[in-house]
Design a protein around this motif. Structure first.
Motif, short mmCIF file in Angstrom:
data_model
loop_
_atom_site.label_atom_id
_atom_site.label_comp_id
_atom_site.label_asym_id
_atom_site.label_seq_id
_atom_site.Cartn_x
_atom_site.Cartn_y
_atom_site.Cartn_z
N GLU A 77 2.67 8.43 -2.40
CA GLU A 77 3.47 9.54 -2.94
C GLU A 77 2.71 10.12 -4.13
N SER A 108 3.45 3.23 -3.20
CA SER A 108 3.61 3.76 -4.55
C SER A 108 3.22 2.67 -5.55
N VAL A 142 2.56 -1.27 -5.25
CA VAL A 142 1.60 -1.65 -4.21
C VAL A 142 0.38 -2.39 -4.77
#
Ligand code: FMN
Length: 195
Positions: A77, A108, A142
């Protein structure tokens, strides 16, 4: 069966590529007959489409994607959106996705990255005829979950279970879509740009 894992970040060292590496490894554990490869938007520097873009010079990329029976999109994103390089793929190579299933995975570094999933589902399918499977996955934080070798740092059970579900469903959809692509109505291409 060929599955293309599209790493949707144009950054050279990206979490999306780390996740793509993990998904590639996971896929071979789930079904060793699947030929899965990573198509990185960082390694494959594609021009942003405009009217002067020489599509013939990009035919090797198009051919590689066209061979896939299904896709996994690993999408970071960025600014609450799908990165432009991912949308650009649909400008350059819309036909390669035609009547093929795809699994959306959003990554993200924080905990907010979800918007690319509804954006892809709502705006990329009409002309391309891509079919997103109902399962999608989100990987928060992440950089603390999967490392640069595609190995887990944390949250393995939670994340791997969801990726496993998506990949197994994608494989089954992929088998079914081979018959759909061979059907008369799909072969006819009556509405080449969607209805
Ligand atoms: C230009 C840019 C914009 C970003 N915007 C967001 C955002 O809106 N929401 C979010 O959760 N993370 C955002 N991030 C952080 C990403 O989630 C983070 O970089 C993550 O590692 C995934 O991107 P990567 O695959 O390029 O590494 C942004 C990163 C960049 C480079």
């Amino acid at each position: 069966m060929k599955i293309s894992i599209i790493s949707g970040s144009s950054r050279a060292k990206s979490a999306s590529l780390n996740v793509s590496t993990h998904i590639n490894q996971l896929m071979s554990n789930i079904d060793s007959t699947v030929d899965s490869t990573i198509f990185s938007l960082a390694a494959n520097k594609l021009p942003m489409w405009d009217e002067t873009t020489d599509l013939a010079s990009l035919s090797a990329f198009q051919d590689e994607l066209a061979q896939a029976d299904a896709f996994v999109f690993v999408i970071p994103e960025w600014h609450g959106m799908v990165p432009p390089a991912v949308k650009n793929l649909f400008f350059l190579f819309s036909g390669v996705f035609r009547h093929k299933p795809a699994f959306l995975v959003c990554v993200s570094s924080g905990t907010g990255g979800r918007y690319p999933i509804p954006e892809m589902r709502s705006s990329t399918y009409k002309n391309s005829f891509i079919n997103y499977i109902p399962v999608s996955a989100v990987i928060d934080r992440v950089n603390t979950v999967i490392d640069e070798n595609g190995n887990y740092i944390a949250e393995k059970a939670f994340v791997q279970n969801r990726l496993d579900e998506g990949l197994r469903i994608l494989i089954e959809y992929s088998k079914a879509f081979q018959a759909i692509r061979a059907s008369d109505i799909v072969q006819e291409k009556r509405f080449p740009n969607g209805v």
